[in-house]
Enzyme design. Structure first.
Site, PDB file in Angstrom:
ATOM      1  N   ASN A 125       0.959  -1.332  -0.018  1.00 19.05           N
ATOM      2  CA  ASN A 125       0.057  -0.057   0.090  1.00 19.05           C
ATOM      3  C   ASN A 125       0.834   1.218  -0.089  1.00 19.05           C
ATOM      4  OD1 ASN A 125      -2.401   1.600   0.699  1.00 19.05           O
ATOM      5  ND2 ASN A 125      -1.247   2.169   2.360  1.00 19.05           N
ATOM      6  N   ASP A 177       1.671   6.624   0.416  1.00 18.81           N
ATOM      7  CA  ASP A 177       0.973   5.529  -0.325  1.00 18.81           C
ATOM      8  C   ASP A 177       1.443   5.455  -1.723  1.00 18.81           C
ATOM      9  OD1 ASP A 177      -0.698   5.692   1.967  1.00 18.81           O
ATOM     10  OD2 ASP A 177      -2.232   4.930   0.797  1.00 18.81           O
ATOM     11  N   ASP A 208      -0.344  -6.971   3.518  1.00 17.11           N
ATOM     12  CA  ASP A 208      -0.723  -5.720   4.605  1.00 17.11           C
ATOM     13  C   ASP A 208      -1.582  -4.889   4.036  1.00 17.11           C
ATOM     14  OD1 ASP A 208      -0.032  -4.220   7.005  1.00 17.11           O
ATOM     15  OD2 ASP A 208       1.054  -2.960   5.586  1.00 17.11           O
ATOM     16  N   GLU A 244      -4.818  -8.998   4.985  1.00 20.26           N
ATOM     17  CA  GLU A 244      -5.282  -8.081   6.201  1.00 20.26           C
ATOM     18  C   GLU A 244      -6.385  -7.273   5.774  1.00 20.26           C
ATOM     19  OE1 GLU A 244      -3.751  -5.090   9.845  1.00 20.26           O
ATOM     20  OE2 GLU A 244      -2.923  -5.056   7.612  1.00 20.26           O
TER      21      GLU A 244
END
Ligand SMILES: [Ca+2]
Length: 505
Positions: A125, A177, A208, A244
C-alpha cells in the site's frame, strides 16, 4: 522449483491437518491449517547483538514444528528505517539487522526440510518516505517517480505536506501511499512477487493493509486484489496469499469473494471478538453463543474461502488481556476454541506461553521468553510495558499441564482430525446452553465436537447428542485433574468445565 514442490509435497504428507483448498487457479497443494506469526526482531537472537534475526528463526524451527504449526508468517524483513519494518526502502533485500538473502535462503531450505511453508509480509500500500522512489518523486513533477505516488495541491485528509504540495499517506507521513493505478507500479510489484517466489523461494505472502489500497473503495480494492492474486498464482500456482482486511464480517465476506486465498477473520479476534465474548462472564450461555458465532461465520463467508481465524496479532492486545492473567484455564480454553475453528488458524509468537502486551504497539511485540528475562531480545523502541505473566518456554516445556503443552495438544488434535480444519461444518441444536455441538465432515469422516466453554461441568445423555457417535476419539481439558468421561461406553458424556471432546461413529 522442483525442489520446492518436493518440499511442499513433503509438507502435505507430514501435515495431515490441512485446510480446504480455495486455490481456484490449479489443483494446488493446500496450505497448512496452522500458522505461526513471527516478529523476527523479538523472536531469537543468534549473534548476541540483542536483535532477533533470520538465523535465530532457523535455530528455532524445531520449536515451531513442535507446536504443530505447518506454516510461518514472517513480519516484514526487508530493509527499513523503522523497528517494525512496515515502511520498506528496498523490496529486493533483507534488512541487515536481520541478516542476508543467504540467511533467508538457508532458513527457507531448513523450514522446507521440516515440512513447513514460509510466507512473507508484503506491504505494498505504501513504501518508506526514505525509499529512493519517493525521494526522487519529491524533487518535483519532472521526476519519473512522481506518478508513483498520489498528489494534491491542497491539504486533505490522509495526505501530508511535502515540497509545498501534499502526498497521500494514510498511516503516517513516513509511509507514502503508492499509486496502484500506475502500470509501472504494478509492473514493479509483479517483479517483487517474482523475486521472492522464484529467486528466493518463499511460499506466499501476507498482504498488509489491503483496505487502504484504495481507501474507502471496496470495488477498486477487490479489482487490485484479483490482479495481485492472478499475478502471484501465474508465477506459482500453489503460493498462498492471506490478506489483512481489518473490517466487519459482512465487508470481509465481500473481500473473500476475491481470488485471494484467505483473509484474516478479524471478528474472531481481540477482546471484542467472538472467542472473548463466548468466554466472557460466567459462561452460562457460552455453548449457545459459540454455536451462534460459528454458524454466523459459516453463513456469511463464502464457502470457497479459507477463513484465517486468530485471537491476537502484532497490532492487537494479547489474548491474556481478555482471559485474565490469573486464569490459566480460560486462557487455555481461548486457545482450544481457536484450534477448533475451520480454516487456517494463526498463532502469534508467545501466545502459546501466555505472553502479555497491550497499549502502544511495541508493548505487543516484546522479546520471546525462552528461558528467563536475560534470554530475550532487546525491547522494541517505545515499549513501556516489558513484563511476563506466565513462565518461560523452558519452564512450560517441563510442565505437562502448561499452556504451551495445551496448545501443542490442541494443534495435535487439529492435525489428527483434518475434518476440524477442512470439513463442512454444521452447528447442531443442544439442550444445554453451556454446551456447543458441531459436526464436521471431510473425506468420509464425520466428527462430533462437543465443547464446554463454560465453567459448569455438564453431563450429556444419549438423547442429548446425535445417534451413532459412540466413540470418544479424543479430548482436551484445561486442568490435569479433569478429564472427559464417556461411560458406560457410548452413553453418558461427562464434560468438565472448559473441556472439548471429539466423538466419532
Ligand atoms: Ca542478532
Amino acid at each position: 522449483m522442483k525442489k520446492r514442490l518436493v518440499c511442499l509435497l513433503l509438507a502435505f504428507v507430514l501435515l495431515s491437518g490441512l485446510c480446504p483448498a480455495a486455490l481456484s487457479a490449479a489443483p494446488a497443494v493446500p496450505p497448512p491449517d496452522a500458522w505461526y506469526e513471527i516478529f523476527v526482531r523479538s523472536f531469537y537472537d543468534s549473534d548476541g547483538d540483542g536483535i532477533g534475526d533470520l538465523r535465530g528463526v532457523t535455530e528455532k524451527l524445531d520449536y515451531v514444528a513442535s507446536l504443530g504449526c505447518g506454516g510461518i508468517w514472517l513480519m516484514p524483513i526487508m530493509p527499513s528505517p523503522s523497528y517494525h519494518k512496515y515502511d520498506v526502502t528496498d523490496y529486493y533485500d533483507i534488512d541487515p539487522e536481520y541478516g542476508t538473502l543467504a540467511d533467508m535462503r538457508a532458513m527457507l531450505a531448513e523450514a522446507h526440510a521440516h515440512g513447513m511453508c514460509v510466507i512473507l509480509d508484503l506491504p505494498v500500500n505504501h513504501c518508506s518516505s526514505e525509499h529512493a522512489w519517493f525521494q526522487s518523486a519529491l524533487t518535483g513533477p519532472e521526476s519519473p517517480y512522481r506518478s508513483w505516488f498520489n498528489w494534491s495541491d491542497s491539504p486533505q485528509s490522509g495526505y501530508s505536506e511535502g515540497g509545498g504540495v501534499y502526498y497521500e499517506s494514510r498511516f503516517v507521513d513516513t509511509m507514502p501511499d503508492l499509486n496502484l493505478d500506475n502500470p509501472a507500479v504494478r509492473e514493479e510489484i509483479a517483479a517483487i512477487l517474482r523475486f521472492w517466489l522464484e529467486e528466493v523461494g518463499v511460499d506466499g505472502f501476507r498482504l498488509d493493509a489491503v483496505t487502504s489500497y484504495y481507501t474507502g473503495n471496496v470495488e477498486q480494492n477487490l479489482s487490485f486484489l484479483n490482479w495481485l492474486a492472478d499475478t502471484a498464482h501465474a508465477i506459482r500456482p500453489d503460493c498462498f496469499l492471506v490478506a489483512e482486511a481489518w473490517t466487519d464480517l459482512n465487508t470481509l465476506a465481500r473481500y473473500s469473494e476475491s481470488r485471494i486465498d484467505s483473509f484474516f477473520t478479524f471478528p474472531v479476534s481481540q477482546a471484542e471478538g467472538y472467542i472473548a465474548k463466548v468466554l466472557g462472564g460466567r459462561g452460562k450461555q457460552a455453548g449457545k453463543k459459540l454455536g451462534e458465532y460459528v454458524a454466523l461465520l459459516e453463513d456469511t463467508l463464502p464457502a470457497n474461502t479459507v477463513p484465517a481465524p486468530f485471537t491476537e496479532n502484532h497490532d492487537t492486545g494479547r489474548t491474556v488481556g481478555f482471559t485474565g492473567r490469573g486464569n490459566p484455564a480460560k486462557t487455555k480454553m481461548a486457545g482450544g476454541l481457536l484450534c477448533l475453528m475451520r480454516g487456517a488458524v494463526f498463532l502469534y509468537y508467545g501466545q502459546e506461553i501466555g505472553m502479555v502486551g497491550s497499549g502502544e504497539d511495541p508493548n505487543k511485540r516484546i522479546g520471546m521468553l525462552w528461558t528467563d528475562e536475560t534470554s530475550t531480545t532487546l525491547p522494541p523502541p517505545g515499549a513501556t510495558q516489558i513484563e511476563y505473566a506466565y513462565p518461560s518456554v523452558s519452564e512450560q516445556e517441563a510442565d505437562p499441564g502448561s499452556l504451551l503443552n495445551y496448545y501443542r495438544a490442541a494443534l495435535r488434535l487439529r492435525r489428527e482430525y483434518p475434518a476440524i480444519a477442512r470439513g463442512t461444518s454444521r452447528v447442531l441444536p443442544c439442550e444445554f446452553d453451556e454446551i456447543c455441538l458441531i459436526e464436521r465432515s471431510w473425506a468420509g469422516q464425520d466428527l462430533l465436537l462437543v465443547i464446554n466453554p463454560s465453567v459448569s461441568p455438564t453431563q450429556l445423555s444419549p438423547a442429548d447428542y446425535p445417534p451413532g457417535y459412540s466413540r470418544l476419539a479424543a479430548s482436551l481439558c484445561t486442568g490435569p485433574e479433569f478429564s472427559v468421561i464417556f461411560q458406560p461406553e457410548g452413553t453418558v458424556l461427562h464434560m468438565p468445565a472448559y473441556s472439548i471432546a471429539v466423538l466419532t461413529k
